[in-house]
Design a protein around this motif. Structure first.
Motif, PDB file in Angstrom:
ATOM      1  N   THR A 167      15.015  57.560  67.604  1.00  0.00           N
ATOM      2  CA  THR A 167      14.320  56.292  67.452  1.00  0.00           C
ATOM      3  C   THR A 167      12.992  56.305  68.195  1.00  0.00           C
ATOM      4  O   THR A 167      11.993  55.777  67.708  1.00  0.00           O
ATOM      5  CB  THR A 167      15.202  55.139  67.953  1.00  0.00           C
ATOM      6  N   HIS A 168      12.955  56.919  69.388  1.00  0.00           N
ATOM      7  CA  HIS A 168      11.686  57.058  70.107  1.00  0.00           C
ATOM      8  C   HIS A 168      10.675  57.821  69.248  1.00  0.00           C
ATOM      9  O   HIS A 168       9.500  57.455  69.175  1.00  0.00           O
ATOM     10  CB  HIS A 168      11.891  57.786  71.432  1.00  0.00           C
ATOM     11  N   ASP A 169      11.128  58.886  68.601  1.00  0.00           N
ATOM     12  CA  ASP A 169      10.228  59.670  67.755  1.00  0.00           C
ATOM     13  C   ASP A 169       9.693  58.828  66.599  1.00  0.00           C
ATOM     14  O   ASP A 169       8.511  58.937  66.231  1.00  0.00           O
ATOM     15  CB  ASP A 169      10.951  60.903  67.213  1.00  0.00           C
ATOM     16  N   TYR A 170      10.552  57.974  66.035  1.00  0.00           N
ATOM     17  CA  TYR A 170      10.098  57.108  64.944  1.00  0.00           C
ATOM     18  C   TYR A 170       9.078  56.094  65.451  1.00  0.00           C
ATOM     19  O   TYR A 170       8.018  55.909  64.848  1.00  0.00           O
ATOM     20  CB  TYR A 170      11.295  56.379  64.324  1.00  0.00           C
ATOM     21  N   ILE A 171       9.382  55.448  66.584  1.00  0.00           N
ATOM     22  CA  ILE A 171       8.467  54.439  67.124  1.00  0.00           C
ATOM     23  C   ILE A 171       7.139  55.068  67.513  1.00  0.00           C
ATOM     24  O   ILE A 171       6.078  54.423  67.439  1.00  0.00           O
ATOM     25  CB  ILE A 171       9.118  53.721  68.331  1.00  0.00           C
ATOM     26  N   GLY A 172       7.165  56.329  67.896  1.00  0.00           N
ATOM     27  CA  GLY A 172       5.930  57.020  68.239  1.00  0.00           C
ATOM     28  C   GLY A 172       4.934  57.079  67.092  1.00  0.00           C
ATOM     29  O   GLY A 172       3.741  57.277  67.310  1.00  0.00           O
ATOM     30  N   GLN A 173       5.415  56.909  65.876  1.00  0.00           N
ATOM     31  CA  GLN A 173       4.520  56.901  64.718  1.00  0.00           C
ATOM     32  C   GLN A 173       3.811  55.562  64.526  1.00  0.00           C
ATOM     33  O   GLN A 173       2.714  55.504  63.960  1.00  0.00           O
ATOM     34  CB  GLN A 173       5.311  57.203  63.441  1.00  0.00           C
ATOM     35  N   VAL A 174       4.466  54.473  64.978  1.00  0.00           N
ATOM     36  CA  VAL A 174       3.981  53.145  64.606  1.00  0.00           C
ATOM     37  C   VAL A 174       3.629  52.251  65.795  1.00  0.00           C
ATOM     38  O   VAL A 174       3.086  51.161  65.606  1.00  0.00           O
ATOM     39  CB  VAL A 174       5.029  52.408  63.744  1.00  0.00           C
ATOM     40  N   ALA A 175       3.952  52.707  67.006  1.00  0.00           N
ATOM     41  CA  ALA A 175       3.699  51.819  68.150  1.00  0.00           C
ATOM     42  C   ALA A 175       3.348  52.641  69.376  1.00  0.00           C
ATOM     43  O   ALA A 175       2.217  53.068  69.539  1.00  0.00           O
ATOM     44  CB  ALA A 175       4.916  50.927  68.402  1.00  0.00           C
ATOM     45  N   TYR A 274      17.273  37.706  74.950  1.00  0.00           N
ATOM     46  CA  TYR A 274      15.892  38.093  74.657  1.00  0.00           C
ATOM     47  C   TYR A 274      15.797  39.609  74.542  1.00  0.00           C
ATOM     48  O   TYR A 274      16.723  40.341  74.901  1.00  0.00           O
ATOM     49  CB  TYR A 274      14.934  37.573  75.731  1.00  0.00           C
ATOM     50  N   LEU A 275      14.656  40.070  74.073  1.00  0.00           N
ATOM     51  CA  LEU A 275      14.421  41.489  73.872  1.00  0.00           C
ATOM     52  C   LEU A 275      12.927  41.729  73.690  1.00  0.00           C
ATOM     53  O   LEU A 275      12.134  40.783  73.596  1.00  0.00           O
ATOM     54  CB  LEU A 275      15.189  41.976  72.639  1.00  0.00           C
ATOM     55  N   TYR A 276      12.565  42.993  73.652  1.00  0.00           N
ATOM     56  CA  TYR A 276      11.204  43.394  73.299  1.00  0.00           C
ATOM     57  C   TYR A 276      11.256  44.161  71.979  1.00  0.00           C
ATOM     58  O   TYR A 276      12.161  44.973  71.766  1.00  0.00           O
ATOM     59  CB  TYR A 276      10.595  44.304  74.367  1.00  0.00           C
ATOM     60  N   TYR A 277      10.291  43.920  71.107  1.00  0.00           N
ATOM     61  CA  TYR A 277      10.186  44.714  69.890  1.00  0.00           C
ATOM     62  C   TYR A 277       8.713  44.970  69.603  1.00  0.00           C
ATOM     63  O   TYR A 277       7.819  44.339  70.172  1.00  0.00           O
ATOM     64  CB  TYR A 277      10.868  44.019  68.704  1.00  0.00           C
ATOM     65  N   ASN A 278       8.470  45.938  68.724  1.00  0.00           N
ATOM     66  CA  ASN A 278       7.105  46.297  68.360  1.00  0.00           C
ATOM     67  C   ASN A 278       6.705  45.591  67.077  1.00  0.00           C
ATOM     68  O   ASN A 278       7.285  45.864  66.017  1.00  0.00           O
ATOM     69  CB  ASN A 278       6.980  47.812  68.171  1.00  0.00           C
ATOM     70  N   PRO A 279       5.730  44.676  67.115  1.00  0.00           N
ATOM     71  CA  PRO A 279       5.289  44.005  65.884  1.00  0.00           C
ATOM     72  C   PRO A 279       4.797  44.970  64.812  1.00  0.00           C
ATOM     73  O   PRO A 279       4.844  44.653  63.622  1.00  0.00           O
ATOM     74  CB  PRO A 279       4.153  43.088  66.372  1.00  0.00           C
ATOM     75  N   THR A 280       4.326  46.154  65.220  1.00  0.00           N
ATOM     76  CA  THR A 280       3.828  47.132  64.253  1.00  0.00           C
ATOM     77  C   THR A 280       4.939  47.981  63.643  1.00  0.00           C
ATOM     78  O   THR A 280       4.683  48.782  62.753  1.00  0.00           O
ATOM     79  CB  THR A 280       2.806  48.058  64.927  1.00  0.00           C
ATOM     80  N   ASN A 281       6.164  47.832  64.140  1.00  0.00           N
ATOM     81  CA  ASN A 281       7.303  48.581  63.609  1.00  0.00           C
ATOM     82  C   ASN A 281       7.807  47.876  62.353  1.00  0.00           C
ATOM     83  O   ASN A 281       8.304  46.755  62.435  1.00  0.00           O
ATOM     84  CB  ASN A 281       8.405  48.646  64.674  1.00  0.00           C
ATOM     85  N   PRO A 282       7.701  48.497  61.180  1.00  0.00           N
ATOM     86  CA  PRO A 282       8.070  47.807  59.934  1.00  0.00           C
ATOM     87  C   PRO A 282       9.551  47.514  59.803  1.00  0.00           C
ATOM     88  O   PRO A 282       9.943  46.718  58.945  1.00  0.00           O
ATOM     89  CB  PRO A 282       7.606  48.780  58.838  1.00  0.00           C
TER      90      PRO A 282
END
Length: 309
Positions: A167-175, A274-282
């Motif tokens: 998942t870190h590798d995936y997020i590295g593409q978009v955030a 609550y949580l944190y998420y990346n708005p740029t993560n589709p």
């Protein structure tokens, strides 16, 4: 660091008007460098810049640049113009700096302040992370046949770590940035979670095979704490990470996990989650809204720091 009382009073009043869920705005940070500016009509605005440096083995590198300059703005009720002139002053202040490639400029600001958003966008900042609180309830649907949810055990460590790295590798593409040592940064936190008698880490299995996990924690927002600057006082359930195996994302596993997590937090007396998420993560930007979460704070960033306009 002190600022003018009238400016700080206007700052607090504006935060209270923007979003009823925001806690009372805290005073300026004690440490940092001050940046001042003024609107065309002469209204003074100010900000405090703090710098954070992270070494190669520091966990924040999973979501942060190595060299961070964060601005804490105090613009009162000046809206777009006040934020614009302050960011212009920060840009001038940055001319004396020499940030490297792995650097960022960051502003954490209430998500519902549309006037400030206009200025942040104009200066090249983008919404990289959002702190979201659960204010709604997703219609619970039964898990697919063959899907079960259970507490994780220490012997699940290898599978959990592999999913977290993917998942870190995936997020590295978009955030956030991709970190080649993500496994070493992720492993200690997962080991500590699994070492507890009742770990707040759940696995979803499909047909007996581990397919997803959710990692959570309890967080207390108490007077004077760092959490109280972001959340109303109370005992909060924090959703640290939800991970689904590549190829199975979008198949309902995350929803099945969160149905269990939310029920357990509610049963244990959580005042909220609550949580944190990346708005740029589709993927996550859609999933979490469907789970009843909405942004409270947004972290606006520009990488590298020298790209601030």
């Amino acid at each position: 660091m002190e600022i003018e009382k009238a400016l700080f009073d206007a700052h607090r009043t504006r935060f209270a008007a923007i979003d009823r869920l925001l806690p009372e705005a805290p005073p300026p940070p004690v440490a940092g460098e001050r940046v001042d500016a003024a609107t065309a009509s002469g209204i003074q605005v100010t900000g405090v810049v703090q710098r954070q440096l992270h070494g190669p083995d520091d966990v924040p590198l999973l979501w942060s640049a190595a060299d961070v300059r964060q601005l804490f703005p105090f613009i009162g009720d000046t809206g777009t113009e006040g934020m614009d002139v302050l960011l212009r002053a920060w840009r001038t202040w940055m001319d004396a700096e020499s940030p490297g490639e792995d650097s960022s400029c960051v502003v954490n600001w209430p998500s519902r302040d549309a006037e400030a958003i206009r200025a942040l966008l104009d200066h090249g900042l983008v919404p990289m992370s959002a702190l979201a609180v659960r204010t709604g309830r997703h219609r619970e649907e039964p898990a697919d046949d063959g899907v079960t949810v259970r507490r994780a055990r220490p012997d699940d460590f290898d599978e959990v770590l592999a999913m977290a790295v993917s998942t870190h590798d995936y997020i590295g593409q978009v955030a956030t940035r991709h970190r080649p040592n993500a496994d070493a940064l992720l492993a200690p936190g997962l080991e500590r979670a699994l070492d507890k008698d009742t770990p707040l880490l759940w696995l979803a299995e499909r047909d007996g095979e581990v397919a997803a996990f959710a990692h959570a924690a309890w967080i207390a927002s108490t007077p004077g704490s760092a959490e109280a600057e972001l959340l109303p006082h109370g005992r909060w359930g924090y959703v640290n990470n939800v991970v689904t195996m590549p190829g199975l994302r979008g198949s309902g596993l995350g929803q099945a996990l969160m149905s269990v997590v939310h029920k357990e937090f509610d049963a244990d007396g959580a005042d909220g989650t609550y949580l944190y998420y990346n708005p740029t993560n589709p993927l996550s930007s859609v999933f979490w809204h469907r789970q009843g979460y909405r942004p409270l704070w947004t972290s606006w960033e520009v990488h590298p720091a020298s790209a601030l306009r």
